[in-house]
Design a protein around this motif. Structure first.
Motif, short mmCIF file in Angstrom:
data_model
loop_
_atom_site.label_atom_id
_atom_site.label_comp_id
_atom_site.label_asym_id
_atom_site.label_seq_id
_atom_site.Cartn_x
_atom_site.Cartn_y
_atom_site.Cartn_z
N LEU A 664 1.19 87.51 -37.87
CA LEU A 664 0.36 87.17 -39.03
C LEU A 664 -1.12 87.39 -38.76
N LYS A 665 -1.54 87.17 -37.51
CA LYS A 665 -2.96 87.43 -37.18
C LYS A 665 -3.27 88.93 -37.28
N GLN A 666 -2.31 89.76 -36.81
CA GLN A 666 -2.51 91.22 -36.95
C GLN A 666 -2.55 91.61 -38.44
N ALA A 667 -1.65 90.99 -39.22
CA ALA A 667 -1.61 91.28 -40.66
C ALA A 667 -2.93 90.87 -41.32
N ARG A 668 -3.49 89.76 -40.88
CA ARG A 668 -4.75 89.27 -41.45
C ARG A 668 -5.90 90.22 -41.09
N SER A 669 -5.93 90.67 -39.84
CA SER A 669 -6.98 91.63 -39.42
C SER A 669 -6.91 92.90 -40.25
N ALA A 670 -5.67 93.39 -40.46
CA ALA A 670 -5.49 94.62 -41.26
C ALA A 670 -5.97 94.39 -42.70
N ALA A 671 -5.71 93.19 -43.22
CA ALA A 671 -6.13 92.87 -44.59
C ALA A 671 -7.65 92.87 -44.70
N MET A 672 -8.32 92.28 -43.70
CA MET A 672 -9.79 92.21 -43.72
C MET A 672 -10.41 93.60 -43.63
N VAL A 678 -10.27 90.68 -52.52
CA VAL A 678 -9.28 89.59 -52.47
C VAL A 678 -9.75 88.58 -51.42
N GLU A 679 -9.28 87.32 -51.57
CA GLU A 679 -9.55 86.30 -50.55
C GLU A 679 -8.37 86.27 -49.59
N VAL A 680 -8.67 86.36 -48.29
CA VAL A 680 -7.61 86.30 -47.28
C VAL A 680 -7.83 85.01 -46.47
N TYR A 681 -6.87 84.11 -46.56
CA TYR A 681 -7.00 82.83 -45.87
C TYR A 681 -6.53 82.93 -44.42
N GLY A 682 -6.69 81.85 -43.67
CA GLY A 682 -6.27 81.84 -42.27
C GLY A 682 -4.76 81.65 -42.13
N VAL A 683 -4.24 81.91 -40.93
CA VAL A 683 -2.83 81.72 -40.64
C VAL A 683 -2.58 80.23 -40.41
N VAL A 684 -1.59 79.66 -41.12
CA VAL A 684 -1.31 78.22 -41.00
C VAL A 684 0.20 78.00 -40.86
N PRO A 685 0.61 76.83 -40.33
CA PRO A 685 2.04 76.53 -40.27
C PRO A 685 2.61 76.38 -41.68
N VAL A 701 -2.94 85.16 -49.61
CA VAL A 701 -3.94 86.10 -50.15
C VAL A 701 -4.03 85.84 -51.65
N GLN A 702 -5.26 85.80 -52.19
CA GLN A 702 -5.35 85.59 -53.63
C GLN A 702 -6.55 86.32 -54.23
N SER A 703 -6.46 86.51 -55.55
CA SER A 703 -7.54 87.17 -56.27
C SER A 703 -7.58 86.62 -57.68
N ASP A 704 -8.75 86.65 -58.31
CA ASP A 704 -8.81 86.15 -59.69
C ASP A 704 -8.42 87.23 -60.69
N LYS A 705 -8.04 88.43 -60.18
CA LYS A 705 -7.56 89.50 -61.07
C LYS A 705 -6.23 90.01 -60.55
N ARG A 706 -5.23 90.02 -61.44
CA ARG A 706 -3.89 90.46 -61.05
C ARG A 706 -3.89 91.91 -60.57
N LYS A 707 -4.67 92.75 -61.28
CA LYS A 707 -4.71 94.18 -60.93
C LYS A 707 -5.27 94.39 -59.53
N ALA A 708 -6.33 93.63 -59.20
CA ALA A 708 -6.96 93.76 -57.88
C ALA A 708 -5.98 93.35 -56.78
N LEU A 709 -5.23 92.28 -57.02
CA LEU A 709 -4.25 91.84 -56.03
C LEU A 709 -3.16 92.90 -55.85
N GLY A 710 -2.68 93.46 -56.97
CA GLY A 710 -1.64 94.50 -56.90
C GLY A 710 -2.10 95.72 -56.11
N GLU A 711 -3.35 96.15 -56.35
CA GLU A 711 -3.88 97.32 -55.62
C GLU A 711 -4.01 97.02 -54.13
N PHE A 712 -4.44 95.79 -53.80
CA PHE A 712 -4.55 95.40 -52.40
C PHE A 712 -3.16 95.41 -51.73
N LEU A 713 -2.17 94.83 -52.42
CA LEU A 713 -0.82 94.76 -51.82
C LEU A 713 -0.23 96.16 -51.62
#
Length: 739
Positions: A664-672, A678-685, A701-713
């Motif tokens: 998950l930490k590697q996934a978070r780094s790739a997201a950043m 989009v907002e990328v939060y920290g890794v939590v239990p 991961v969250q965004s206030d726009k559905r389209k922006a989140l879809g493009e990020f994913l």
């Protein structure tokens, strides 16, 4: 040679190329058998292509085209492509998951002739009263067949032992099988305007609509093309009656209706009800409780258009319906509409997309709409239809009372005012329901000397005490062990059950009311096939005085003699880490409270809580969903939670805690590194950090726009697929309901 792209049930985000020999006749949407790795696999033909990136000698030929059933329609394939893209799940697995199990096998299926059962000449001449009294089910079947022929599925709704009784009647020659006539819609349906009341409103089967109900029906039937309606009606306001009138209208227009319900428990009674209202219409149900063969038959009836009404749980949203003209989603707020493994789709959201794709109206019904739907209705995306009165006169909403348990002594979780109310109902020969969402005897076993607790060694949870078989069970992973004679830590024999479960309530109430007929309804007592339908009949026939139940009893059931609902231990959800917990609790308590006083007898709900002045309980007392929804929406907006943002949750679990966190930490780094809005939060239990010996963690991961989140994913998912995962299991959940 022409090349076909085939969807296969494999976890790869690609289609597979095969050549088709010239003598083969193949259409898009047909099932095909193809060589894959070292075996033959079933796939679905998705598209023709002119060229391929593979070397010609590496492309294998299609082994067989299955023409046993018609191909999947283009519209359904487009819906499945959308789901694969939106939920970021492999297309092949998405397409194959939408098929009934029998259609996923490489062998062609043989379509059996649908049979009905009817009385023979000897059966019609028989005096039913001459049968021995103990043959109750046989008598019931014969009486039902005097009214109309019945299918095997209808027969099973009469009694769990109907198949055995039917066999005896067939052998006796009183009942015979006949091939079902798949005729057109019978003329016995009243034509629109044929029978009306003094206000000119249509009377259907002698059920007159109230003005509010009629307005709701008119709004939907006058809709041209797509429109999403939120039908917000208090419990007992007659939402089902509106469904019946809408179905009637669409059947008159030769359409098909899809009715989605959240749980399998609700399908038999709804099926019976709609069959009684539309006796000449072919209605089929689709849910996991059906045998594979029956489910495939019903699916094929839907595909051919013969089944005019399709009633089912979430997977039926993918049923092929050539004449689809209306979608109804009952209890639209229910979390059961969200699939929690595999393709993690929301059946409600897919149904809305499907209605839009087809250009037909969709109605979302609920007494406590999800905040997302309520928000959409407030902002004008959905049209709001309201029902504020109970449909059956003189039925009124129950009186809700909150007992402050900080000021009352409790006897095994029950307060004296609640016990007195139960006693009053017993004297009046009325039914009471005690609701607690916790099965077992007690949530945990504790040593009074050293404080030892019965914890599950495989999970971050407790073992629940089940008194009847003297066992401790984990309700998360299924681990089970005998109750120890003494504390495993200090050896003290004084082990005490802590907390209340359904079994403990049953024992306490049986002691307090020895002559009362008590029925416990939970996952343990309804495990055997047919147990729940037998219990439901017991309740309707007045053979139970006190019901003790979990959420199985909370929804959709109509028990006319039930006048008291007692709620035990609802407070846990008020201060939960899950931001949706209080929304779910309000819905649950409204539903269970709504079981009381649905006929001519007044209802009462007693909530035992330590927080009687909490806004949730104030709203429940006032029966005011709107105030509660406004409160929650204001909180969600301040906190930045849905429906004001769109979310995706990446979860990972593995035998080693470090593996899940490293992934998950590697996934978070790739997201950043993608630098997208989009907002990328920290890794939590995870909420339950360990389950079944697997350590679990997550990344939001969250965004206030559905389209922006879809493009990020879309950019992030291929990176995730390429990350080394080893034996780790990970999943991406779009619009998650559980954290």
């Amino acid at each position: 040679m022409p090349i076909i792209r085939v969807a296969l049930d494999v976890p790869l985000s690609t289609l597979f190329d095969y050549v088709v020999s010239e003598e083969m006749r193949l259409e898009i949407g047909q099932r095909v058998v193809v060589p894959f790795r070292r075996k033959q696999a079933l796939g679905v033909a998705m598209e023709w292509v002119q060229e391929t990136a593979l070397a010609v000698d590496r492309i294998k030929p299609v082994t067989q085209v299955l023409d046993d059933v018609p191909p999947l329609p283009q519209e359904l394939l487009a819906l499945l492509r959308f789901c694969s893209d939106y939920y970021h799940y492999p297309l092949g697995m998405t397409v194959l998951a939408a098929l009934p199990t029998r259609l996923r096998a490489v062998e062609p299926i043989t379509v059996k002739q649908a049979l009905d059962y009817t009385l023979s000449a000897a059966g019609r001449a028989l005096d039913i009263a001459t049968l021995p009294k103990r043959r109750v089910v046989q008598q019931r079947i014969l009486q039902a067949l005097r009214l109309a022929p019945l299918s095997g599925a209808q027969m099973r709704t009469l009694s769990p032992s109907a198949p055995a009784a039917l066999k005896s009647l067939l052998e006796a020659g009183w009942v015979e099988c006949v091939a079902r006539k798949a005729g057109p819609l019978s003329n016995s349906l009243p034509q629109a305007g044929e029978r009306t009341n003094e206000k000119g409103n249509l009377l259907l089967g002698a059920h007159a609509l109230t003005d509010e109900q009629q307005q709701a029906v008119d709004a939907v039937t006058q809709q041209k093309g797509y429109g999403c309606f939120l039908l917000h009606g208090i419990t007992g306001s007659g939402k089902t009656e509106i469904y019946v009138h809408l179905m009637h209208e669409m059947l008159q227009r030769s359409g098909q209706i899809l009715l989605l319900v959240p749980e399998i428990n609700l399908t038999p009674q709804l099926e019976n009800y709609f069959r009684s209202r539309f006796p000449d219409v072919d209605l089929v149900s689709l849910h996991s409780g059906l045998a594979d063969g029956e489910r495939a038959q019903n699916w094929l009836k839907a595909q051919s258009g013969d089944a005019r009404i399709v009633l089912g749980t979430r997977l039926s949203v993918f049923a092929p319906l050539p004449k689809l003209s209306l979608i109804l989603v009952d209890e639209e707020h229910d979390p059961s509409f969200k699939q929690q493994d595999g393709l993690r789709y929301s059946a409600r959201d897919v149904a809305i997309f499907r209605a839009n794709q087809r250009g037909v109206p969709i109605v979302l019904g609920s007494a406590t709409p999800s905040l997302e739907s309520w928000f959409n209705a407030q902002s004008g995306r959905y049209k709001l239809l309201k029902l504020t009165q109970r449909a059956v006169q003189p039925a009124t909403l129950p009186v809700v009372r909150c007992m402050d348990i900080t000021k009352l002594p409790l006897q095994d979780g029950l307060s004296e005012p609640l016990l007195t109310a139960i006693e009053t109902r017993l004297q009046r020969k009325e039914q009471s329901l005690i609701f607690i969402n916790r099965r077992g005897y007690a949530p945990v076993l504790m040593c009074t000397s050293c404080g030892w607790l019965s914890e599950c060694k495989h999970c971050a949870g407790k073992l629940v005490l089940h008194q009847k078989d003297r066992s401790l069970r984990c309700h998360h992973c299924g681990a089970q062990q005998r109750v120890p004679n003494a504390c495993p830590t200090c050896g003290d024999a004084d082990l005490k059950p802590v907390g209340i479960g359904t079994q403990r309530l049953e024992e306490t109430l049986q002691t307090r009311f020895p002559n009362a007929r008590i029925l416990r309804v939970d996952r343990d007592s309804t495990r055997n096939k047919g147990a729940w339908s037998a219990m439901r009949k017991q309740i309707h026939d007045g053979e139970a005085d006190i019901l003790i139940g979990t959420q199985m009893l909370a929804k959709g059931h109509d028990f006319p003699n039930l006048t008291l609902v007692g709620v035990i231990s609802p407070d846990g959800a008020l201060y939960s880490a899950d931001f949706r917990a209080s929304e779910k609790l309000f819905a649950q308590l409204t539903q269970v409270g709504g079981r009381a006083g649905r006929a001519d007898k007044a209802g009462e709900v007693i909530m035992q809580t330590a927080f009687p002045n909490h806004p949730l309980f104030q709203a429940l007392r006032a029966h005011n969903y709107e105030i509660w929804a406004q409160t929650l929406l204001a909180e969600r907006q301040m906190a930045g939670f849905p429906p004001f943002v769109y979310q995706a949750l990446l979860s990972a679990e593995g035998k080693q805690e470090s593996d899940a966190y490293n992934f998950l930490k590697q996934a978070r780094s790739a997201a950043m590194e993608l630098h997208m809005p989009v907002e990328v939060y920290g890794v939590v239990p995870a909420a339950m950090p360990k389950r079944a010996n697997h350590h679990r963690a997550q990344l939001l991961v969250q965004s206030d726009k559905r389209k922006a989140l879809g493009e990020f994913l879309r950019a992030w998912k291929p990176i995730l697929d390429a990350l080394p995962a080893g034996k780790l299991r990970w999943v991406l959940d779009v619009d998650p309901m559980e954290f």
